[in-house]
Design an enzyme around this catalytic site. Structure first.
Site, PDB file in Angstrom:
ATOM      1  N   HIS A 100     -40.573  56.004  44.695  1.00 43.45           N
ATOM      2  CA  HIS A 100     -41.164  55.327  45.856  1.00 43.45           C
ATOM      3  C   HIS A 100     -40.501  53.950  45.964  1.00 43.45           C
ATOM      4  O   HIS A 100     -40.152  53.351  44.949  1.00 43.45           O
ATOM      5  CB  HIS A 100     -42.654  55.023  45.667  1.00 43.45           C
ATOM      6  N   ASP A 103     -41.861  51.459  43.497  1.00 45.62           N
ATOM      7  CA  ASP A 103     -41.665  51.685  42.050  1.00 45.62           C
ATOM      8  C   ASP A 103     -40.488  50.887  41.547  1.00 45.62           C
ATOM      9  O   ASP A 103     -40.487  50.396  40.427  1.00 45.62           O
ATOM     10  CB  ASP A 103     -41.274  53.141  41.717  1.00 45.62           C
ATOM     11  N   GLU A 231     -46.481  66.873  50.897  1.00 51.86           N
ATOM     12  CA  GLU A 231     -47.030  67.238  49.583  1.00 51.86           C
ATOM     13  C   GLU A 231     -48.537  67.405  49.703  1.00 51.86           C
ATOM     14  O   GLU A 231     -49.270  66.418  49.829  1.00 51.86           O
ATOM     15  CB  GLU A 231     -46.684  66.146  48.560  1.00 51.86           C
ATOM     16  N   GLU A 267     -47.518  70.723  44.327  1.00 48.94           N
ATOM     17  CA  GLU A 267     -47.771  70.145  42.992  1.00 48.94           C
ATOM     18  C   GLU A 267     -48.849  70.965  42.282  1.00 48.94           C
ATOM     19  O   GLU A 267     -49.919  71.223  42.836  1.00 48.94           O
ATOM     20  CB  GLU A 267     -48.205  68.686  43.141  1.00 48.94           C
ATOM     21  N   ASP A 306     -56.378  64.252  38.905  1.00 54.05           N
ATOM     22  CA  ASP A 306     -54.936  64.485  38.820  1.00 54.05           C
ATOM     23  C   ASP A 306     -54.413  63.834  37.531  1.00 54.05           C
ATOM     24  O   ASP A 306     -53.988  62.691  37.552  1.00 54.05           O
ATOM     25  CB  ASP A 306     -54.308  63.843  40.069  1.00 54.05           C
TER      26      ASP A 306
HETATM   27  C1  XLS Z   1     -50.074  61.874  43.814  1.00 51.78           C
HETATM   28  C2  XLS Z   1     -48.807  62.449  44.202  1.00 51.78           C
HETATM   29  C3  XLS Z   1     -47.653  61.458  44.275  1.00 51.78           C
HETATM   30  C4  XLS Z   1     -46.534  62.005  45.093  1.00 51.78           C
HETATM   31  C5  XLS Z   1     -45.524  60.995  45.537  1.00 51.78           C
HETATM   32  O1  XLS Z   1     -50.990  62.550  43.394  1.00 51.78           O
HETATM   33  O2  XLS Z   1     -48.501  63.517  43.361  1.00 51.78           O
HETATM   34  O3  XLS Z   1     -47.233  61.092  42.990  1.00 51.78           O
HETATM   35  O4  XLS Z   1     -45.855  63.020  44.430  1.00 51.78           O
HETATM   36  O5  XLS Z   1     -46.093  60.012  46.330  1.00 51.78           O
HETATM   37 NI    NI Z   2     -46.659  64.530  43.359  1.00 50.50          NI
HETATM   38 NI    NI Z   3     -50.284  64.197  42.133  1.00 45.49          NI
END
Ligand code: XLS
Ligand code: NI
Ligand code: NI
Length: 436
Positions: A100, A103, A231, A267, A306
């Site tokens: 990001h 980051d 995502e 994910e 998460d």
């Molecule tokens: C958060 C997400 C994040 C994305 C990127 O839960 O997984 O890390 O992958 O912004």
């Molecule tokens: Ni992610």
């Molecule tokens: Ni995540």
């Protein structure tokens, strides 16, 4: 050049019998499976945010991670950190990374200052990419940490938050293009709601669609040809995230005429939070033509958030690889480790153990999945299970040659349908265990 991991040499493939924890037992980049090398199958990526910025903080205590290269939160240290990261990538042998905007470089007092900070670090990333040949799998913008995004970014009630987010994404598309990134990810950090009393859902989702069309237009304008990815995640930080799961994302994409421009980055832990399995999400996206890439971190089935753990479950990686092989692979996407070491695993060497384990778990999953496919019994079973659709009335229905009237006539004549065959679930579960 200074070495930041002096005790670690390049991680090599040593085979399943090796007892060296700093070696691959299964991931052999050059080994071919189903006609492609492992490197080409996985396109492993390392997440900058967890690997370089994860401090091991939790709601009950601050960070624990020992990172001897860390210093002030300034541009000079950010540039140094980028070099540390590339030493890590090189020694690990993962060909890609993801980040990001916030980051890699500190956020400044204004948008212009933040952009300057980012440029200063991007030039180091570029240098390091050129030096090593390592590549960017995807870039993304952090539209969730800064308090300006407390109500969301593209779905905020505050139009200025939308505008700031647009400016951030504009900049990150430019940066991703400059670094030759093959994808660009949109994870809707706070795009959702905490409470419907204060929320105009329709208006928020329309704004999100407007935002996406602007992003697509801008990418076209500057010639960025990477794949855009959504995502999905059902909740956290908001109670309900609009990108709930693969099905909700695909509905949003199609309903807003975005289907030629966006695929999905799935994910594993997000699938779990949505009440799905990862193989469900992969199969759903793959069967609809939206499989883009994956974030391979898993959760803990006893914890409802998460937890971003490294994948080590061979059943899971086998199921993922069965779905991925079936749908033709992930490229130009890849397998990104959006995963962090546990707070108690606070030494730099733990970063190596974690990534090696994840890559090996996926390599085993790939080999097992390929063996299941080569064996053919599973595939044949499924094919035969649907045999009634290959001839006769089934074929007519699939071919569009039947109607309610013709089926009524068919069944009146036949009186009763053919008997059902067993689903053989237990037989198939045993069959899979032959390979694991
Ligand atoms: C958060 C997400 C994040 C994305 C990127 O839960 O997984 O890390 O992958 O912004
Ligand atoms: Ni992610
Ligand atoms: Ni995540």
């Amino acid at each position: 050049m200074a070495e930041f991991f002096p005790d670690v040499k390049k991680i090599e493939y040593e085979g399943a019998e090796s007892k060296n924890p700093l070696s691959f037992k299964h991931y052999n980049a050059a080994e071919e499976v189903e006609g492609k090398t492992m490197q080409e199958h996985f396109r492993f990526g390392v997440a900058y945010w967890h690997t370089m910025r994860g401090e091991g903080a939790d709601p009950f205590g601050p960070g624990t991670a020992l990172r001897p290269w860390e210093g002030a939160d300034d541009v000079a240290n950010a540039q140094n950190r980028a070099r540390v990261f590339f030493e890590f990538l090189e020694k690990l042998g993962a060909p890609f990374y993801c980040f990001h905007d916030r980051d890699v470089a500190p956020e400044g007092e204004s948008l212009a200052e933040s952009n300057d900070n980012l440029d200063a670090v991007v030039s180091v990333l570029k240098e390091e990419q050129d030096r090593t040949g390592l590549q960017l799998l995807w870039g993304t913008a952090n539209l969730f940490s800064n308090p300006r995004y407390m109500h969301g970014a593209a779905t905020s009630c505050n139009a200025d938050a939308f505008a700031f987010a647009a400016a951030q994404v504009k900049k990150m598309i430019e940066v991703t293009k400059e670094l030759g990134g093959t994808n660009y990810v949109f994870w809707g950090g706070r795009e959702g709601y905490q409470n419907l009393w204060n929320t105009d859902m329709k208006r928020e989702m329309d704004h999100l669609a407007t935002f996406m069309h602007m992003a697509i237009d801008y990418a076209k304008q500057i010639g960025f040809t990477g794949q855009f990815l959504f995502e999905p995640k059902p909740k956290e930080p908001t109670k309900h995230q609009y990108d709930f799961d693969a099905a909700a994302c695909i509905n949003f994409i199609r309903a807003n005429g975005l289907e030629d421009h966006i695929k999905l980055n799935l994910e594993t832990n997000h699938a779990t939070l949505a009440g799905h399995t990862m193989e469900h999400e992969l199969e759903y996206a793959g069967s609809q033509g939206f499989l883009g890439s994956m974030d391979a971190n898993t959760g803990d089935l006893l914890l409802g958030w998460d937890t971003d753990q490294f994948p080590t479950d061979i059943y899971l990686t086998t199921k993922c690889m069965l779905a991925i092989l079936k749908h033709g692979g992930l490229a130009p996407g890849g397998v990104n480790f959006d995963a962090k070491v546990r707070r108690e695993s606070h030494e730099p060497i733990d970063l190596f153990h974690a990534h090696i384990g994840g890559m090996d778990a996926f390599a085993r999953g790939l080999k097992i999945a390929a063996a299941i496919r080569a064996d053919g019994r599973l595939e044949n079973f499924v094919k035969e299970r649907y045999g009634s659709w290959d001839t006769g009335i089934g074929k007519d229905i699939e071919g569009g040659q039947a109607s309610f009237e013709s089926l009524d006539a068919y069944m009146l004549d036949k009186g009763e349908g053919a008997p059902n065959a067993s689903g053989r679930q237990e037989f198939l579960e045993n069959l899979i265990n032959e390979f694991i």
